[in-house]
Write an enzyme that holds these catalytic residues in place. Structure first.
Site, short mmCIF file in Angstrom:
data_model
loop_
_atom_site.label_atom_id
_atom_site.label_comp_id
_atom_site.label_asym_id
_atom_site.label_seq_id
_atom_site.Cartn_x
_atom_site.Cartn_y
_atom_site.Cartn_z
N LYS A 27 0.66 -1.19 -0.26
CA LYS A 27 -0.17 -0.14 -0.09
C LYS A 27 0.81 1.38 -0.07
O LYS A 27 0.56 2.24 0.72
CB LYS A 27 -1.03 -0.07 1.14
N CYS A 28 1.90 1.08 -0.51
CA CYS A 28 2.98 2.30 -0.83
C CYS A 28 2.85 3.02 -2.15
O CYS A 28 2.62 2.22 -3.17
CB CYS A 28 4.47 1.81 -0.47
N GLY A 29 3.18 4.18 -2.38
CA GLY A 29 3.33 4.87 -3.53
C GLY A 29 4.35 4.27 -4.61
O GLY A 29 4.21 4.44 -5.73
#
Length: 152
Positions: A27-29
């Site tokens: 769930k990271c950019g």
């Protein structure tokens, strides 16, 4: 180490290969790097290159899921075929021994990961020879050149 399915794996099975160790999060950019990691792996695996991904929830709780959730995400969203391991901690009091060893080296290689997708490159002899920070995409020419140099 335990792989994403909970099976024990010995890292020495990768001796003689060029190994990329990377801490990952769903769930990271920077999560789209899974795509370029997979492309790099596909193009170099037959030359002796392997990627070892270690999910970690150390940065802004960006890997909240269980191993089964992580595996489903990696395979369904990005078609990941390189080894993904059981979720660990990559910094702090509960830092896994592997990342203690990586972090404990001299700068510029050493130091705790600064964010998800910190990359440690290991030569065929098992020595960590380069570190690439999270924003360095696996398609970056400097990164690719270093992998190719190590592959010989």
């Amino acid at each position: 180490m335990k792989d994403i399915d909970g099976k024990d794996q010995k890292l020495d099975q990768y001796k003689g290969k060029v190994v990329l160790i990377v801490n990952v999060a769903s769930k990271c950019g920077l999560t789209p790097q899974y795509e370029t990691l997979q492309k790099l792996y596909d193009s170099k695996k037959d030359q002796g290159f392997i990627i070892l991904a270690f999910p970690a929830n150390n940065f802004a709780s960006q890997e909240p899921g269980q191993d089964s959730d992580i595996k489903e995400f990696c395979t369904s969203k990005y078609g990941v075929t390189f080894p993904v391991f059981s979720k660990i901690s990559v910094k702090g009091e509960d830092q896994h021994a592997l990342f203690k060893q990586l972090s404990g080296q001299a700068k510029p290689i050493g130091g705790d990961p600064t964010w998800n997708f910190t990359k440690f490159l290991v030569n065929k002899e098992g020595k960590v020879v380069a570190r690439f920070e999270p924003r360095t995409d696996p398609s970056d020419s400097t990164f690719v050149k270093k992998v190719e140099e190590l592959l010989g």
